[in-house]
Design a protein around this motif. Structure first.
Motif, PDB file in Angstrom:
ATOM      1  N   ALA A  61       1.118  -1.006  -0.219  1.00 20.63           N
ATOM      2  CA  ALA A  61      -0.262  -0.285  -0.141  1.00 20.63           C
ATOM      3  C   ALA A  61       0.920   1.211  -0.606  1.00 20.63           C
ATOM      4  O   ALA A  61       1.927   1.007   0.772  1.00 20.63           O
ATOM      5  N   PHE A  62       0.694   2.353  -0.534  1.00 16.27           N
ATOM      6  CA  PHE A  62       0.809   3.351  -0.835  1.00 16.27           C
ATOM      7  C   PHE A  62       0.173   4.473  -0.483  1.00 16.27           C
ATOM      8  O   PHE A  62      -0.648   4.774  -1.386  1.00 16.27           O
ATOM      9  N   ILE A  63       0.800   4.955  -0.040  1.00 15.56           N
ATOM     10  CA  ILE A  63       0.159   6.189   1.303  1.00 15.56           C
ATOM     11  C   ILE A  63       0.907   7.944   0.680  1.00 15.56           C
ATOM     12  O   ILE A  63       1.916   7.665   1.624  1.00 15.56           O
ATOM     13  N   VAL A 331       5.604   1.250   8.051  1.00 19.36           N
ATOM     14  CA  VAL A 331       6.068   2.847   7.977  1.00 19.36           C
ATOM     15  C   VAL A 331       5.399   3.870   7.639  1.00 19.36           C
ATOM     16  O   VAL A 331       4.606   4.080   6.881  1.00 19.36           O
ATOM     17  N   LEU A 332       5.431   4.980   8.475  1.00 19.81           N
ATOM     18  CA  LEU A 332       4.357   6.204   7.789  1.00 19.81           C
ATOM     19  C   LEU A 332       5.457   7.594   8.489  1.00 19.81           C
ATOM     20  O   LEU A 332       5.998   7.782   9.693  1.00 19.81           O
ATOM     21  N   GLY A 339       2.687   6.759   3.105  1.00 22.54           N
ATOM     22  CA  GLY A 339       3.453   5.954   4.441  1.00 22.54           C
ATOM     23  C   GLY A 339       3.354   4.420   3.087  1.00 22.54           C
ATOM     24  O   GLY A 339       2.669   4.693   2.460  1.00 22.54           O
ATOM     25  N   VAL A 340       4.523   3.591   3.972  1.00 18.66           N
ATOM     26  CA  VAL A 340       4.421   1.975   3.186  1.00 18.66           C
ATOM     27  C   VAL A 340       3.557   1.373   3.968  1.00 18.66           C
ATOM     28  O   VAL A 340       4.255   1.204   4.585  1.00 18.66           O
ATOM     29  N   MET A 364       9.461   4.217   1.365  1.00 18.12           N
ATOM     30  CA  MET A 364       8.841   5.656   1.352  1.00 18.12           C
ATOM     31  C   MET A 364       9.444   7.011   0.612  1.00 18.12           C
ATOM     32  O   MET A 364       9.160   7.816   0.609  1.00 18.12           O
ATOM     33  N   ARG A 365      10.875   6.924   0.758  1.00 17.13           N
ATOM     34  CA  ARG A 365      11.835   7.565   0.680  1.00 17.13           C
ATOM     35  C   ARG A 365      11.392   8.262  -0.954  1.00 17.13           C
ATOM     36  O   ARG A 365      11.459   8.703  -1.540  1.00 17.13           O
TER      37      ARG A 365
END
Length: 367
Positions: A61-63, A331-332, A339-340, A364-365
């Motif tokens: 999931a890519f947020i 991570v967020l 977040g990822v 995330m980066r």
């Protein structure tokens, strides 16, 4: 990075040999859709996935800025294919600790207890040598408890190694063998035992099984309808966990230490939990992310959550997890609302599992 983000849950790590010829012949058959995933992201996924055995799945999931996109891949016949698996279930291992600490925060906000309260009064026996433990130190790994209790033996031949560690064994440990090792100011020492004991104690206070408390106070609140404890309770497709060699393995049951790593969930459910972290009026979640102990200039911990100062200067809230058949990472960043989430059926008992953490942080980066 490898040393700083190794998964916390496994008590042993084993090395899996992957020949270069096997890796090099893996084919990238991902479908690239710029509305979901960029070419750079697909390359990162391929590079970190090609080392895994066939039948490996990754659900991602890519947020970004509070908006969520889902993506999935599966390795079949030495090729990486795009798949739809946002509602496929995986064991999330030690990410469960975040939910156990969220339950603690919920009890605190309701004035059922205070973080500085000792857990001792909730037991009908005295702890070994009258040692005292507080709720906060269990949630932030400063209780002085070891990673695992002294009367627990990890048997690698047992595919469900925690299932026999019942309440009787945990209580015996607390009463007869518990030995805290900490200085006066408290010291960070990651403890599966501590998180498991926290969940066990909260279950006693709530007078309900831990899974029921999770459903009533967290899963239902954040519309996580496909999250649960126990493979027999999963209502969606449960991805088969795998050994380091890619063979099917049993799902884990942590018994009395359930609060340390027993939740099964999906990327869609976990994305809802991440999005809720961005709501400033959620007092419970805000409390879990509040710093309670500083480890060094780059790392601290709240309740369950670890807090990391990225080289970019951003503060990242994160946790990872692993079991015999699965590895996960989440991570967020509450400021950017990014977040990822990465869930996989990559065994945490093999060396290549570090690719899940590395992939999560690199994606995330890349946002």
């Amino acid at each position: 990075m490898k040393n700083s983000i190794l998964p916390f849950f496994p008590v042993l790590l084993f090395f899996l040999s992957c020949g270069n010829s096997q890796i090099n012949k893996t084919v990238n058959n991902q479908i690239i859709d710029n509305e979901i995933i960029t070419l750079d992201q697909s390359k990162l996924i391929f590079e970190h996935t090609k080392v895994f055995p066939n039948n490996t799945q990754l659900a991602l999931a890519f947020i970004e800025n509070g908006s969520t996109k889902f993506y999935g891949v599966e390795k079949r016949n030495d090729s990486i294919f795009t798949v739809q698996n946002r509602n496929n279930a995986f064991e999330i291992g030690s990410i469960t600790k975040v939910f156990t600490s969220t339950l603690l925060a919920d009890f605190v906000i309701e004035d059922k207890l205070k973080l500085e309260d000792p857990i001792n009064p909730y037991f009908d026996f005295g702890f070994n040598e009258e040692q005292e433990i507080t709720f906060k130190t269990l949630a932030n790994h400063t209780s002085g408890l070891p990673r695992m209790p002294s009367n627990f033996n990890f048997d690698i031949s047992n595919q469900d190694p925690f299932s026999n560690y019942d309440e009787e064994k945990l209580n015996y440990y607390l009463a007869n063998e518990m030995d805290l090792s900490f200085d006066e100011d408290g010291k960070y020492e990651y403890s599966n035992l501590g998180a498991g004991l926290l969940g066990y104690t909260l279950s006693k206070i709530g007078n309900k099984p831990l899974n029921q408390l999770f459903h009533e106070r967290i899963f239902s609140k954040y519309k996580m309808s496909n999250s649960t404890i126990g493979s027999e309770n999963v209502s969606v497709y449960l991805v088969q966990g795998q050994s380091p060699e890619g063979l099917p393995v049993q799902n884990w049951n942590l018994a009395s230490l359930s609060g340390a790593g027993d939740i099964i969930s999906t990327t869609e459910d976990l994305s809802r939990f991440v999005l809720a972290q961005f709501q400033e009026d959620d007092k419970v979640l805000t409390l879990t992310r509040s710093e309670t102990h500083v480890m060094n200039t780059k790392s601290s911990i709240g309740l369950g959550w670890h807090i990391r100062k990225d080289p970019s200067g951003e503060n990242w809230i994160w946790h990872n997890g692993g079991t015999g058949g699965y590895t996960s990472c989440m991570v967020l960043n509450t400021e950017s609302k990014n977040g990822v989430i990465v869930l996989s059926n990559v065994s945490a008992l093999g060396d290549p599992m570090v690719h899940i953490d590395e992939l999560c942080f690199e994606l995330m980066r890349n946002l």
